[in-house]
Design a protein around this motif. Structure first.
Motif, PDB file in Angstrom:
ATOM      1  N   VAL A 279     -46.741   4.167  -3.311  1.00  0.00           N
ATOM      2  CA  VAL A 279     -45.844   3.345  -2.506  1.00  0.00           C
ATOM      3  C   VAL A 279     -44.974   4.293  -1.693  1.00  0.00           C
ATOM      4  O   VAL A 279     -44.705   5.424  -2.114  1.00  0.00           O
ATOM      5  N   HIS A 280     -44.579   3.847  -0.529  1.00  0.00           N
ATOM      6  CA  HIS A 280     -43.762   4.659   0.369  1.00  0.00           C
ATOM      7  C   HIS A 280     -42.464   3.912   0.622  1.00  0.00           C
ATOM      8  O   HIS A 280     -42.472   2.713   0.893  1.00  0.00           O
ATOM      9  N   VAL A 281     -41.352   4.631   0.513  1.00  0.00           N
ATOM     10  CA  VAL A 281     -40.043   4.046   0.771  1.00  0.00           C
ATOM     11  C   VAL A 281     -39.379   4.872   1.863  1.00  0.00           C
ATOM     12  O   VAL A 281     -39.330   6.102   1.780  1.00  0.00           O
TER      13      VAL A 281
ATOM     14  N   HIS B 262     -37.988   9.775   3.786  1.00  0.00           N
ATOM     15  CA  HIS B 262     -39.214   9.201   3.232  1.00  0.00           C
ATOM     16  C   HIS B 262     -39.425   9.705   1.799  1.00  0.00           C
ATOM     17  O   HIS B 262     -39.273  10.896   1.536  1.00  0.00           O
ATOM     18  N   TRP B 263     -39.787   8.788   0.928  1.00  0.00           N
ATOM     19  CA  TRP B 263     -40.191   9.138  -0.439  1.00  0.00           C
ATOM     20  C   TRP B 263     -41.505   8.439  -0.728  1.00  0.00           C
ATOM     21  O   TRP B 263     -41.705   7.288  -0.324  1.00  0.00           O
ATOM     22  N   THR B 264     -42.399   9.122  -1.431  1.00  0.00           N
ATOM     23  CA  THR B 264     -43.669   8.552  -1.854  1.00  0.00           C
ATOM     24  C   THR B 264     -43.800   8.798  -3.354  1.00  0.00           C
ATOM     25  O   THR B 264     -43.542   9.906  -3.821  1.00  0.00           O
ATOM     26  N   PHE B 265     -44.165   7.756  -4.085  1.00  0.00           N
ATOM     27  CA  PHE B 265     -44.398   7.919  -5.519  1.00  0.00           C
ATOM     28  C   PHE B 265     -45.395   6.869  -5.991  1.00  0.00           C
ATOM     29  O   PHE B 265     -45.810   6.000  -5.221  1.00  0.00           O
TER      30      PHE B 265
ATOM     31  N   SER C  80     -39.017   3.916 -16.545  1.00  0.00           N
ATOM     32  CA  SER C  80     -40.278   4.540 -16.178  1.00  0.00           C
ATOM     33  C   SER C  80     -40.014   5.809 -15.387  1.00  0.00           C
ATOM     34  O   SER C  80     -39.032   5.898 -14.653  1.00  0.00           O
ATOM     35  N   GLY C  81     -40.904   6.761 -15.518  1.00  0.00           N
ATOM     36  CA  GLY C  81     -40.819   7.984 -14.727  1.00  0.00           C
ATOM     37  C   GLY C  81     -39.963   9.047 -15.373  1.00  0.00           C
ATOM     38  O   GLY C  81     -39.245   8.799 -16.341  1.00  0.00           O
ATOM     39  N   HIS C  82     -40.094  10.242 -14.845  1.00  0.00           N
ATOM     40  CA  HIS C  82     -39.283  11.386 -15.278  1.00  0.00           C
ATOM     41  C   HIS C  82     -39.323  12.380 -14.127  1.00  0.00           C
ATOM     42  O   HIS C  82     -40.130  12.273 -13.217  1.00  0.00           O
ATOM     43  N   GLY C  83     -38.428  13.328 -14.155  1.00  0.00           N
ATOM     44  CA  GLY C  83     -38.415  14.307 -13.072  1.00  0.00           C
ATOM     45  C   GLY C  83     -37.771  13.757 -11.809  1.00  0.00           C
ATOM     46  O   GLY C  83     -36.676  13.204 -11.849  1.00  0.00           O
ATOM     47  N   ASP C  84     -38.499  13.856 -10.689  1.00  0.00           N
ATOM     48  CA  ASP C  84     -37.937  13.530  -9.372  1.00  0.00           C
ATOM     49  C   ASP C  84     -37.661  12.045  -9.154  1.00  0.00           C
ATOM     50  O   ASP C  84     -36.780  11.689  -8.372  1.00  0.00           O
ATOM     51  N   VAL C  85     -38.450  11.169  -9.792  1.00  0.00           N
ATOM     52  CA  VAL C  85     -38.303   9.733  -9.569  1.00  0.00           C
ATOM     53  C   VAL C  85     -38.267   9.019 -10.923  1.00  0.00           C
ATOM     54  O   VAL C  85     -39.176   9.147 -11.725  1.00  0.00           O
TER      55      VAL C  85
END
Length: 145
Positions: free
Chosen positions: A46-48, A59-62, A75-80
């Motif tokens: 997904v792109h935000v 822009h962020w993509t994850f 949910s997630g760890h680290g950057d997001v």
């Protein structure tokens, strides 16, 4: 996917404009216009895009799975990192982003995020992403040799 007159498939894009809140402190946040984008030719992501005062969008993509899971549980760890919460009696999704440029905590309205995610999941159901990339075809071709 749609097919153009030549018979080749065109990617589908699922977009949603919404207003997030950048949380500056427990009592203070500022509105941030954002766009959620999902492309069937990049089916795992997904792109935000955030429109901040800098004049340049951020822009962020994850992983789509990270956001889907984050609506229901941390949910997630680290950057997001993504997790559900409540703000003034409303259901929200909190998204924590970390980069070398700094950290940000954003709040998104759960109903709008969930409705957009449902559209992406109808467009490319979970488990079918690999077929969108032609991985299955390529793998079959390799194994047939």
């Amino acid at each position: 996917m749609h097919t153009d007159p030549t018979g080749s498939a065109r990617p589908t894009v699922v977009e949603r404009e919404l207003e997030l809140r950048l949380i500056l402190s427990p009592e203070h946040g500022v509105p941030v216009p954002a766009r959620l984008t999902y492309h069937t030719d990049d089916p795992y992501a997904v792109h935000v895009t955030f429109h901040i005062d800098s004049g340049h969008p951020v822009h962020w993509t994850f992983a789509r799975d990270l956001l889907v899971e984050g609506v229901f549980r941390p949910s997630g760890h680290g950057d997001v990192r993504v997790w559900p919460s409540k703000a003034e009696g409303r259901s929200v999704v909190l998204v924590a982003l970390s980069s070398p440029d700094g950290d940000a905590l954003l709040e998104a309205p759960t109903p709008q995020v969930s409705a957009w995610l449902e559209r992406t999941l109808r467009t490319v159901p979970p488990g079918t992403e690999g077929g969108r990339l032609g991985i299955d075809d390529g793998l079959a071709e390799l194994l047939a040799r």
